[in-house]
Every structure is written in C-alpha cells, then in structure tokens.
Write a protein that holds these residues in place. Structure first.
Motif, short mmCIF file in Angstrom:
data_model
loop_
_atom_site.label_atom_id
_atom_site.label_comp_id
_atom_site.label_asym_id
_atom_site.label_seq_id
_atom_site.Cartn_x
_atom_site.Cartn_y
_atom_site.Cartn_z
N GLU A 38 0.81 -1.22 0.00
CA GLU A 38 0.00 0.00 0.00
C GLU A 38 0.85 1.27 0.00
N THR A 39 2.19 1.12 0.01
CA THR A 39 3.03 2.31 0.10
C THR A 39 3.33 2.93 -1.26
N ALA A 40 3.18 2.14 -2.32
CA ALA A 40 3.42 2.69 -3.65
C ALA A 40 2.27 3.59 -4.07
N LYS A 41 2.53 4.42 -5.09
CA LYS A 41 1.48 5.34 -5.56
C LYS A 41 0.26 4.55 -6.03
N GLU A 42 0.50 3.46 -6.72
CA GLU A 42 -0.57 2.54 -7.08
C GLU A 42 -0.12 1.18 -6.57
N SER A 43 -1.00 0.46 -5.91
CA SER A 43 -0.58 -0.73 -5.17
C SER A 43 0.01 -1.81 -6.06
N LEU A 44 1.03 -2.46 -5.52
CA LEU A 44 1.63 -3.64 -6.12
C LEU A 44 0.86 -4.86 -5.64
N LYS A 45 0.47 -5.73 -6.56
CA LYS A 45 -0.22 -6.96 -6.19
C LYS A 45 0.63 -8.15 -6.60
N ILE A 46 0.76 -9.09 -5.70
CA ILE A 46 1.52 -10.32 -5.94
C ILE A 46 0.55 -11.49 -5.88
N ILE A 47 0.42 -12.18 -7.00
CA ILE A 47 -0.54 -13.28 -7.07
C ILE A 47 0.21 -14.57 -7.40
N PRO A 48 0.40 -15.45 -6.41
CA PRO A 48 1.07 -16.72 -6.69
C PRO A 48 0.16 -17.64 -7.50
N ILE A 49 0.71 -18.24 -8.53
CA ILE A 49 -0.05 -19.21 -9.33
C ILE A 49 0.36 -20.63 -8.94
N SER A 50 1.64 -20.95 -9.11
CA SER A 50 2.15 -22.25 -8.69
C SER A 50 3.66 -22.30 -8.85
N HIS A 51 4.36 -22.78 -7.82
CA HIS A 51 5.79 -23.08 -7.90
C HIS A 51 6.63 -21.85 -8.28
N ALA A 52 6.96 -21.68 -9.57
CA ALA A 52 7.74 -20.52 -10.02
C ALA A 52 6.88 -19.50 -10.76
N THR A 53 5.61 -19.78 -10.88
CA THR A 53 4.70 -18.97 -11.70
C THR A 53 3.91 -18.00 -10.85
N MET A 54 3.90 -16.73 -11.28
CA MET A 54 3.17 -15.71 -10.53
C MET A 54 2.71 -14.60 -11.47
N VAL A 55 1.83 -13.76 -10.96
CA VAL A 55 1.40 -12.55 -11.65
C VAL A 55 1.73 -11.37 -10.73
N LEU A 56 2.41 -10.37 -11.29
CA LEU A 56 2.69 -9.14 -10.57
C LEU A 56 1.95 -8.01 -11.27
N THR A 57 1.14 -7.28 -10.54
CA THR A 57 0.43 -6.13 -11.09
C THR A 57 1.00 -4.86 -10.49
N MET A 58 1.48 -3.98 -11.36
CA MET A 58 2.09 -2.72 -10.93
C MET A 58 1.40 -1.59 -11.67
N GLY A 59 0.41 -1.00 -11.04
CA GLY A 59 -0.37 0.01 -11.73
C GLY A 59 -1.07 -0.62 -12.93
N GLU A 60 -0.79 -0.09 -14.12
CA GLU A 60 -1.41 -0.62 -15.35
C GLU A 60 -0.61 -1.75 -15.97
N GLN A 61 0.56 -2.05 -15.41
CA GLN A 61 1.41 -3.10 -15.95
C GLN A 61 1.11 -4.43 -15.27
N VAL A 62 0.93 -5.47 -16.08
CA VAL A 62 0.63 -6.81 -15.56
C VAL A 62 1.70 -7.77 -16.07
N LEU A 63 2.47 -8.32 -15.15
CA LEU A 63 3.58 -9.17 -15.51
C LEU A 63 3.27 -10.63 -15.19
N PHE A 64 3.36 -11.49 -16.19
CA PHE A 64 3.27 -12.94 -15.98
C PHE A 64 4.70 -13.45 -15.89
N ILE A 65 5.05 -14.07 -14.78
CA ILE A 65 6.40 -14.59 -14.58
C ILE A 65 6.37 -16.11 -14.75
N ASP A 66 7.19 -16.62 -15.67
CA ASP A 66 7.30 -18.06 -15.93
C ASP A 66 5.93 -18.73 -16.03
N PRO A 67 5.11 -18.28 -16.99
CA PRO A 67 3.74 -18.83 -17.07
C PRO A 67 3.72 -20.28 -17.57
#
Length: 268
Positions: A38-67
C-alpha cells in the motif's frame, strides 16, 4: 425514560452492526490471495499461481512470470503487458501456455536459450535479454541477473549464462526474482531490494540454509520463499523463516500459497 431506553437500543444495534462489519472485513483480509503493497502510488499486487509462476500487477502493468499450467491457470487474471521467462525447463517455460495466453501485445522477455525455441507468431514483441542487460519498458526498469548452480553435483542443471533472474524496478519497489539459482555472489551483493522471491529446492537449486544466509547478506525488506518443491518433497520454509528473522528481525519473511498439498514439481 422512554427516550433513554430507545437510545440504548440504538447504541446496541450500532455496536453489533460495527462488530459484524469488522468481522467481515477481517475474514476478507485473511482470505485475500494476494500480497498488497500500500506504500506505492498505485498498489503492487503479488498473485502466486504455482511453484515458479506468478502474476505481478504494478499500476497498469501486468507481468506474468514463468507462465505454465495453460490458460486455465490464469483464469480471472488481467491480460499481460509483459511475460518474463527465466529458463528452459518445463516448470518455467511452456510453449503451449505461452500460445494460449499471448494477446499479441505483451512484451516477451527471455534469455536466448528460450528465445530460439519460440515460433514466429511469438517473435514480434520478443525482447532477448542476457545476464547484465537492462531495459526500460513502459515505466519499468528490468534487469537480467545471473542464475546458476554452485554445487558440483548440480552444475548440469543450471549452467552460468543460460538463464536469467530478474530485478524489476517500479516506483519505490525493487523486486528480485531469483529464478533457479544457488547463493551466488551476484545475489549476495544485491542492494536496495524491497521484495525478493528466493528459490530453495533440492537437488535443482539450493538448500534452505544457504538461501537464508544469502538473504541475510543482501537484506531485502520482504522475502518470499518460492520454488521450494523438489525431488524429495518440500523444503522446510518454516526453518528458512526462523533463520532469517532470528538473525535479522528487520527482514520480513512472508509465505504465499504456491502449492496444493503434497504437490511435487520436477525441473526435468
């Protein structure tokens, strides 16, 4: 007297209503499946999917990591603006999943060993990054970090220079994603990391103790154990948490829901 009685009744109902609202709020916060900064100007969201796979949401940017896991694994998630891949193993790189989730616009960021395996349809927005490269994309600074094995018996799994860990800088956040690595010098020398995702599974990456020792060296504000299912079961992340927080209480260790019960993931 009637007025006093009526006022008392109202106060009781108000108290009960507030209590119920508080209980509902508490339940929602406990069951919320993401970590939110909650400290960033727009909240960072960390969504674990499985093992090494996750989704990071940073404002309008949505990052899929090792999908991996197919499009069904990302049901309900926003469409990606960036797709980051660390290495060639099936728990990090799955071509079927990439084809299913690719929206024609997302930047695909990957090491050369992955890039050469991508079909022409996924090439237009491909950005190849090697260890040491850095790129600024849509307000994000993305740096490719080395990731490799140190133990003699594990050198075949992740040779130096093939895969990438990543550092993603956004607003006041500097996020480190280790990829498959051991407690390498490049990790120990990191500075200013606010959030770190650190792997620990045998025989593919590293034991809990070296992982904790490396974290104590580079001192992230928050560390998330991830990628901790190995050939012989789950790594002891409670032990990891105890080592880190006992030796440096200013580092917070948070655990997220990466696995179904007893699920074992293999790199090969």
């Amino acid at each position: 007297m009637k007025k006093i009685y009526a006022l008392s009744i109202c106060l009781v109902f108000t108290f009960l209503s507030c209590k119920n609202d508080a209980e509902k709020k508490e339940k929602i916060e406990i069951s919320e499946p993401v970590a939110v900064n909650e400290t960033a100007k727009e909240s960072l969201k960390i969504i674990p999917i499985s093992h090494a796979t996750m989704v990071l949401t940073m404002g309008e940017q949505v990052l899929f990591i090792d999908p991996v896991g197919g499009a069904k694994a990302f049901k309900g998630q926003e469409s990606p603006t960036h797709i980051l891949i660390t290495d060639i193993h099936a728990d990090h790189f799955d071509l079927t999943t990439l084809k299913e989730i690719y929206n024609g616009k997302a930047k695909i960021i990957a090491p050369k060993a992955v890039a050469v395996q991508l079909p022409e349809a996924l090439q237009p927005n491909l950005m190849v990054m090697e260890n040491g490269d850095s790129k600024k994309i849509n307000g994000l600074l993305i740096e490719a970090m080395p990731m490799y094995n140190l133990r003699k018996e594990a050198l075949e799994f992740h040779p130096k220079g093939r895969g990438n860990g990543y550092i993603i800088t956004w607003e006041d956040e500097k996020i480190y994603i280790s990829g498959d690595t051991e407690d390498i010098t490049e990790m120990r020398n990191l500075e200013g990391i606010t959030k770190a995702f650190v792997c620990m599974n045998l025989p593919y990456t590293m034991p809990v103790e070296p992982a904790a020792d490396a974290v104590l060296d580079f001192k992230p504000k928050v560390v998330y154990p991830y990628h901790y299912s190995g050939k012989n079961g789950m790594s002891d992340i409670k032990k990891f948490k105890n080592i880190v927080e006992t030796n440096n209480p200013s580092i917070k260790v948070e655990t997220l829901g990466w696995y179904k019960k007893d699920q074992i993931i293999k790199d090969k």
